[in-house]
Scaffold this motif. Sequence first.
Motif, short mmCIF file in Angstrom:
data_model
loop_
_atom_site.label_atom_id
_atom_site.label_comp_id
_atom_site.label_asym_id
_atom_site.label_seq_id
_atom_site.Cartn_x
_atom_site.Cartn_y
_atom_site.Cartn_z
N VAL A 4 0.84 -1.20 0.00
CA VAL A 4 0.00 0.00 0.00
C VAL A 4 0.87 1.25 0.00
O VAL A 4 0.61 2.21 -0.74
CB VAL A 4 -0.94 0.00 1.22
N ALA A 5 1.92 1.25 0.81
CA ALA A 5 2.81 2.40 0.87
C ALA A 5 3.47 2.66 -0.49
O ALA A 5 3.57 3.81 -0.94
CB ALA A 5 3.88 2.19 1.94
N LEU A 6 3.92 1.61 -1.15
CA LEU A 6 4.56 1.77 -2.47
C LEU A 6 3.55 2.27 -3.50
O LEU A 6 3.89 3.12 -4.34
CB LEU A 6 5.16 0.44 -2.92
N GLN A 7 2.33 1.75 -3.47
CA GLN A 7 1.31 2.21 -4.42
C GLN A 7 1.01 3.69 -4.24
O GLN A 7 0.79 4.40 -5.23
CB GLN A 7 0.04 1.39 -4.24
N ILE A 8 1.01 4.16 -3.01
CA ILE A 8 0.80 5.59 -2.78
C ILE A 8 2.02 6.38 -3.20
O ILE A 8 1.93 7.41 -3.89
CB ILE A 8 0.47 5.85 -1.30
N LEU A 9 3.20 5.90 -2.81
CA LEU A 9 4.44 6.63 -3.07
C LEU A 9 4.70 6.82 -4.55
O LEU A 9 5.16 7.88 -4.98
CB LEU A 9 5.61 5.88 -2.43
N VAL A 10 4.39 5.82 -5.36
CA VAL A 10 4.69 5.91 -6.79
C VAL A 10 3.84 6.96 -7.49
O VAL A 10 4.19 7.42 -8.58
CB VAL A 10 4.53 4.52 -7.46
N LEU A 11 2.74 7.38 -6.85
CA LEU A 11 1.93 8.44 -7.43
C LEU A 11 2.66 9.78 -7.46
O LEU A 11 2.23 10.71 -8.15
CB LEU A 11 0.62 8.59 -6.64
N SER A 12 3.76 9.88 -6.72
CA SER A 12 4.54 11.12 -6.71
C SER A 12 5.53 11.21 -7.88
O SER A 12 6.13 12.27 -8.09
CB SER A 12 5.32 11.24 -5.40
N VAL A 13 5.71 10.12 -8.62
CA VAL A 13 6.77 10.08 -9.63
C VAL A 13 6.54 11.12 -10.73
O VAL A 13 7.44 11.90 -11.07
CB VAL A 13 6.90 8.67 -10.23
N THR A 14 5.36 11.14 -11.31
CA THR A 14 5.11 12.04 -12.44
C THR A 14 5.24 13.49 -12.02
O THR A 14 5.94 14.29 -12.68
CB THR A 14 3.72 11.79 -13.04
N ILE A 15 4.59 13.88 -10.92
CA ILE A 15 4.68 15.26 -10.47
C ILE A 15 6.10 15.59 -10.03
O ILE A 15 6.58 16.72 -10.19
CB ILE A 15 3.65 15.54 -9.35
N GLY A 16 6.81 14.59 -9.50
CA GLY A 16 8.21 14.79 -9.12
C GLY A 16 9.09 15.07 -10.32
O GLY A 16 9.98 15.93 -10.28
N PHE A 17 8.86 14.36 -11.43
CA PHE A 17 9.61 14.61 -12.66
C PHE A 17 9.34 16.03 -13.16
O PHE A 17 10.26 16.74 -13.59
CB PHE A 17 9.20 13.61 -13.74
N VAL A 18 8.08 16.45 -13.11
CA VAL A 18 7.71 17.80 -13.55
C VAL A 18 8.41 18.84 -12.69
O VAL A 18 8.98 19.82 -13.19
CB VAL A 18 6.18 17.98 -13.51
N ASN A 19 8.38 18.64 -11.38
CA ASN A 19 9.03 19.60 -10.47
C ASN A 19 10.53 19.66 -10.70
O ASN A 19 11.14 20.73 -10.61
CB ASN A 19 8.75 19.22 -9.02
N SER A 20 11.14 18.52 -10.97
CA SER A 20 12.60 18.48 -11.14
C SER A 20 13.05 19.36 -12.30
O SER A 20 13.97 20.16 -12.15
CB SER A 20 13.06 17.03 -11.36
N VAL A 21 12.41 19.20 -13.45
CA VAL A 21 12.83 20.00 -14.59
C VAL A 21 12.42 21.45 -14.42
O VAL A 21 13.14 22.38 -14.83
CB VAL A 21 12.27 19.41 -15.91
N THR A 22 11.28 21.70 -13.78
CA THR A 22 10.81 23.07 -13.60
C THR A 22 11.73 23.86 -12.68
O THR A 22 11.97 25.04 -12.90
CB THR A 22 9.37 23.08 -13.03
#
Length: 205
Positions: free
Chosen positions: A44-62
């Motif tokens: 459950v923790a991993l399923q929630i955590l992986v939802l941050s990947v896409t927005i994290g990629f966006v934040n990184s380049v921004t």
Amino acid sequence: LRTHKLALRLLTTIAIPITVFVFFCAEPLIMILGGRDYVPGAVVALQILVLSVTIGFVNSVTHYVLIAIGQQRFLTRAFVAGVLFNLAANLILIPRYGVPAAALTTVLSEFALFFPFYYAIRKHLAPLPWVDLLWRQLIAGLVMAATFVLVGPFSLLLAIGLAFGLYFLGLLVTRAHRAEDMQAVWSVLPVERLRRAWQSSGEGG
């Protein structure tokens, strides 16, 4: 601005299938990495955590774009606010809900950075056409997720193969990356530089 848009399209194209794959394959991944003792809590923790990947990629380049346009001071304030939000959310949620709360806080912290980042981009660079940037990848991602839902219960390996195949097919059908985008990507890859160097040496000979 053109480079930022291209980077966002490319990074979300990578991040979305990672998110879908890990979300639906969290249990076997935890079994491989940690063993049965970590199921189902870590799943459950991993399923929630992986939802941050896409927005994290966006934040990184921004955040690099904000540096490039001279917004380091604003960026520092945004990161301080993000750290304070993360700390407060962890202190409130973890004692009540445990590890899944820590994962959820990570997701929320990414959004806590995204909104000020986008405010600064909109103010100091230009508004971003989010629908045009993301709808193709999102549709392909939904098709990928539907494949896991429909085929996964019968054969996870088959679902994985079909899901990735249909994702890339969805990108092709919707023309997620236009020809000019891919030309810009190929032009900076080592393979393309070697090809041009080879052609130049051939013409010189």
